[in-house]
Enzyme design. Structure first.
Site, mmCIF file in Angstrom:
data_model
loop_
_atom_site.group_PDB
_atom_site.id
_atom_site.type_symbol
_atom_site.label_atom_id
_atom_site.label_comp_id
_atom_site.label_asym_id
_atom_site.label_seq_id
_atom_site.Cartn_x
_atom_site.Cartn_y
_atom_site.Cartn_z
ATOM 1 N N LYS A 1 0.838 -1.216 0.000
ATOM 2 C CA LYS A 1 0.000 0.000 0.000
ATOM 3 C C LYS A 1 0.862 1.251 0.000
ATOM 4 C CE LYS A 1 -1.943 1.631 4.043
ATOM 5 N NZ LYS A 1 -1.681 3.046 4.349
ATOM 6 N N ASN A 2 1.780 1.324 0.950
ATOM 7 C CA ASN A 2 2.502 2.581 1.138
ATOM 8 C C ASN A 2 3.556 2.835 0.058
ATOM 9 O OD1 ASN A 2 0.908 3.116 3.279
ATOM 10 N ND2 ASN A 2 2.391 2.545 4.847
ATOM 11 N N CYS B 1 -5.751 7.743 9.228
ATOM 12 C CA CYS B 1 -6.118 7.061 10.471
ATOM 13 C C CYS B 1 -5.883 7.976 11.670
ATOM 14 C CB CYS B 1 -5.265 5.817 10.643
ATOM 15 S SG CYS B 1 -5.808 4.446 9.651
ATOM 16 N N ARG C 1 -0.450 14.243 13.609
ATOM 17 C CA ARG C 1 -0.053 14.214 12.195
ATOM 18 C C ARG C 1 -0.059 15.581 11.512
ATOM 19 N NH1 ARG C 1 -2.097 8.708 9.533
ATOM 20 N NH2 ARG C 1 -0.047 8.769 8.629
ATOM 21 N N ASP D 1 3.883 0.712 12.374
ATOM 22 C CA ASP D 1 2.684 0.088 11.804
ATOM 23 C C ASP D 1 2.481 -1.352 12.280
ATOM 24 O OD1 ASP D 1 2.213 2.424 10.474
ATOM 25 O OD2 ASP D 1 2.967 1.741 8.545
ATOM 26 N N ARG E 1 -8.762 -0.729 4.188
ATOM 27 C CA ARG E 1 -7.937 0.347 3.614
ATOM 28 C C ARG E 1 -6.539 -0.158 3.266
ATOM 29 N NH1 ARG E 1 -7.833 5.740 6.902
ATOM 30 N NH2 ARG E 1 -6.280 5.965 5.257
HETATM 31 C C1 EPZ Z 1 3.799 7.066 6.633
HETATM 32 O O1 EPZ Z 1 2.953 8.082 7.145
HETATM 33 C C2 EPZ Z 1 2.921 5.848 6.443
HETATM 34 N N1 EPZ Z 1 1.854 6.168 5.531
HETATM 35 C C3 EPZ Z 1 2.353 5.413 7.774
HETATM 36 O O2 EPZ Z 1 1.626 4.227 7.585
HETATM 37 C C4 EPZ Z 1 3.497 5.131 8.747
HETATM 38 O O3 EPZ Z 1 2.963 4.834 10.011
HETATM 39 C C5 EPZ Z 1 4.402 6.369 8.841
HETATM 40 O O4 EPZ Z 1 4.857 6.757 7.524
HETATM 41 C C6 EPZ Z 1 5.633 6.127 9.711
HETATM 42 O O5 EPZ Z 1 6.349 5.029 9.217
HETATM 43 C C7 EPZ Z 1 2.063 6.097 4.223
HETATM 44 O O6 EPZ Z 1 3.142 5.805 3.742
HETATM 45 C C8 EPZ Z 1 0.907 6.366 3.341
HETATM 46 P P1 EPZ Z 1 5.594 10.543 8.787
HETATM 47 P P2 EPZ Z 1 3.438 9.613 7.174
HETATM 48 O O7 EPZ Z 1 5.455 11.800 8.032
HETATM 49 O O8 EPZ Z 1 4.201 9.885 5.948
HETATM 50 C C9 EPZ Z 1 5.360 13.649 12.435
HETATM 51 C C10 EPZ Z 1 -0.252 2.808 7.729
HETATM 52 O O9 EPZ Z 1 -0.820 2.256 8.693
HETATM 53 N N2 EPZ Z 1 5.315 14.696 11.402
HETATM 54 O O10 EPZ Z 1 6.872 9.800 8.718
HETATM 55 O O11 EPZ Z 1 2.261 10.412 7.472
HETATM 56 C C11 EPZ Z 1 4.048 12.879 12.462
HETATM 57 O O12 EPZ Z 1 3.068 13.558 13.196
HETATM 58 C C12 EPZ Z 1 0.199 4.249 7.826
HETATM 59 O O13 EPZ Z 1 -0.059 2.247 6.651
HETATM 60 C C13 EPZ Z 1 5.354 16.020 11.791
HETATM 61 O O14 EPZ Z 1 5.440 16.350 12.969
HETATM 62 O O15 EPZ Z 1 4.412 9.542 8.430
HETATM 63 C C14 EPZ Z 1 4.454 11.579 13.066
HETATM 64 O O16 EPZ Z 1 4.499 11.695 14.457
HETATM 65 C C15 EPZ Z 1 -0.274 4.917 9.053
HETATM 66 N N3 EPZ Z 1 5.260 16.983 10.822
HETATM 67 C C16 EPZ Z 1 5.872 11.394 12.536
HETATM 68 O O17 EPZ Z 1 6.315 12.677 12.102
HETATM 69 C C17 EPZ Z 1 5.152 16.665 9.504
HETATM 70 O O18 EPZ Z 1 5.084 17.597 8.659
HETATM 71 C C18 EPZ Z 1 5.973 10.399 11.380
HETATM 72 O O19 EPZ Z 1 5.219 10.863 10.291
HETATM 73 C C19 EPZ Z 1 5.139 15.329 9.111
HETATM 74 C C20 EPZ Z 1 5.230 14.345 10.085
#
Ligand code: EPZ
Length: 416
Positions: free
Chosen positions: A22-23, A116, A121, A304, A397
């Site tokens: 998916k990702n 989710c 986020r 995850d 999803r």
């Molecule tokens: C990706 O989400 C994945 N989603 C998530 O998988 C996964 O949990 C996550 O990476 C971490 O590995 C997809 O690839 C579609 P991040 P993403 O930006 O990109 C903070 C699943 O179940 N952050 O690395 O949204 C954020 O709040 C999903 O398949 C900021 O503070 O993750 C979080 O605490 C859920 N500011 C951390 O960083 C920002 O601008 C990690 O977020 C961006 C992120």
């Protein structure tokens, strides 16, 4: 068909094929916007998040159709269309469209992306990085509006290796003038896949998979055929599921080289895991042993899979400590697991201690997000008696057919 009924207590046995990731699929599909020709993206899973991305691409003027083995996307005629609100707000990865559309059209107006409910986020890292590349942002009518007269390469240092921000910077960087140097990049395999796709189309990207990525922008991209790899989180769900439920399974096409941290945890829990060219053999212990688990960015243990590990350790022996360092609201299933007899103490929003119980017992529980939902199904398989997991649209999803997959492994699971 929003619920899953499970008759627990049956050890898993057999072989299951792991679906496409998916990702990895979602950013690659978004990246097709930068290619003014047709691409075929093979092995995309048939899950609701991919259906949403397809509808978003169609709303932007792309011609998209499912073929037997993949999705054909022709983005020759992209227009600044109105994207379906629910598809944007219902899925965090709609955010990749920001970098891709800025790159393609120089402007974009979209709702704030959802996803989710697993924490705050925010999107500050995306906005700051894209601003450095010449994008200006404003809010109008509740929408996020971005525009760039001239998209330029920049030297960007991410303070945290955000997966989505890394993807957006790469997507914008490919279309920008000059060189983008990104330090502090996420190293997740999905970043490597996105870069591989873009490079197959003619982009020039170095360092993908490391924390320093260099993109030389401005090249014309051509359509290509590309295969998305198997889903490491789905494979990890069934791997840890087997450790919790018992038995022995073969996970066909599991992306072995992306699962080191998960395999290590499974082995610390007492499982035997054997890597082969075609996948993973897993043999469960009599009862999972206690571990200390800390989630972290790749190559660490993935957030995850934290919920599944929590479910598995609930039926294990001894005391397991789990620390969640990525999201601040990812222990929501603890209450449901407790209804099944689990003994979980939550020290704070980031830490739990699990005292393993001899047996969980089946009951009715509610999925509230994707991975938590899959973890509750796993707990149902471990439990004595019948469980009903409601709210399973969250699970669809990300998992093509979790019931079929567990049935292949001998479980008694039906969607109702
Ligand atoms: C990706 O989400 C994945 N989603 C998530 O998988 C996964 O949990 C996550 O990476 C971490 O590995 C997809 O690839 C579609 P991040 P993403 O930006 O990109 C903070 C699943 O179940 N952050 O690395 O949204 C954020 O709040 C999903 O398949 C900021 O503070 O993750 C979080 O605490 C859920 N500011 C951390 O960083 C920002 O601008 C990690 O977020 C961006 C992120």
């Amino acid at each position: 068909m929003d619920s899953i009924r499970i008759q627990g207590g049956i050890a898993l046995q057999g072989k299951v094929r792991i679906q496409g990731s998916k990702n990895a699929s979602l950013p690659v599909l978004a990246a097709t916007l930068l290619v003014r020709e047709g691409s075929v993206i093979r092995n995309c899973p048939r899950i609701t998040d991919v259906f949403s991305m397809v509808s978003l691409l169609k709303s932007l003027g792309c011609s998209v159709c499912w073929q037997e083995t993949g999705i054909f996307v022709d983005s020759s005629n992209v227009r600044k269309g109105k994207m379906p609100r629910e598809a944007v707000t219902g899925m965090r990865s709609s955010l990749c469209l920001l970098g891709a559309l800025i790159g393609r059209c120089g402007e974009v107006a979209m709702e704030y992306p959802g996803g989710c409910v697993i924490g705050e986020r925010p999107i500050d890292l995306h906005l700051t990085a894209l601003s450095q590349m010449g994008v200006t942002f404003r809010e109008a009518g509740g929408q996020l509006c971005a525009s760039a007269d001239r998209l330029q390469g920049a030297h960007i240092i991410l303070p945290f290796p955000s997966v989505g921000a890394t993807e957006n910077i790469i997507l914008a960087g490919v279309a920008a003038e000059g060189e983008t140097v990104l330090e502090g990049a996420a190293r997740e395999p999905e970043i490597l896949t996105l870069c591989r796709y873009l490079c197959c189309c003619g982009a020039c990207i170095e360092g993908a998979g490391s924390s320093k990525i260099v993109v030389r922008g401005g090249r014309r991209l051509c359509g290509t055929e590309f295969r998305v790899p198997a889903d490491r989180i789905v494979a990890g769900t069934y791997l840890l599921g087997c450790i919790g439920v018992g038995g022995s399974v073969f996970l066909e096409h599991a992306p072995v080289e992306e699962l080191d941290a998960v395999i290590l945890t499974a082995e610390q829990m007492g499982g035997h895991v054997c890597r082969s060219r075609d996948g993973l053999y897993v043999q469960a212990p009599a009862r999972p042993l206690p571990v200390k688990l800390v989630t972290s960015p790749y190559p660490g243990f993935p957030t995850d899979l934290q919920s599944v590990a929590l479910a598995v350790s609930s039926g294990g022996s001894g005391c397991t400590d789990i620390e969640e360092t990525i999201f601040e609201n990812r222990f929501r299933i603890a209450e449901d697991l407790k209804k099944m007899g689990a003994c979980i103490e939550q020290a704070d929003s980031r830490r739990v201690r699990v005292r393993g119980v001899e047996k969980l017992h089946g009951t009715q529980v509610e999925a509230r997000e994707l991975r938590g939902g899959a973890a509750l199904v796993t707990a149902g398989l471990m439990a004595e008696g019948e469980s009903l997991v409601r709210g399973c649209s969250f699970i669809y999803r990300g998992y093509e057919n979790i019931c079929r997959d567990f049935r292949e492994l001998g479980a008694r699971v039906t969607s109702v």
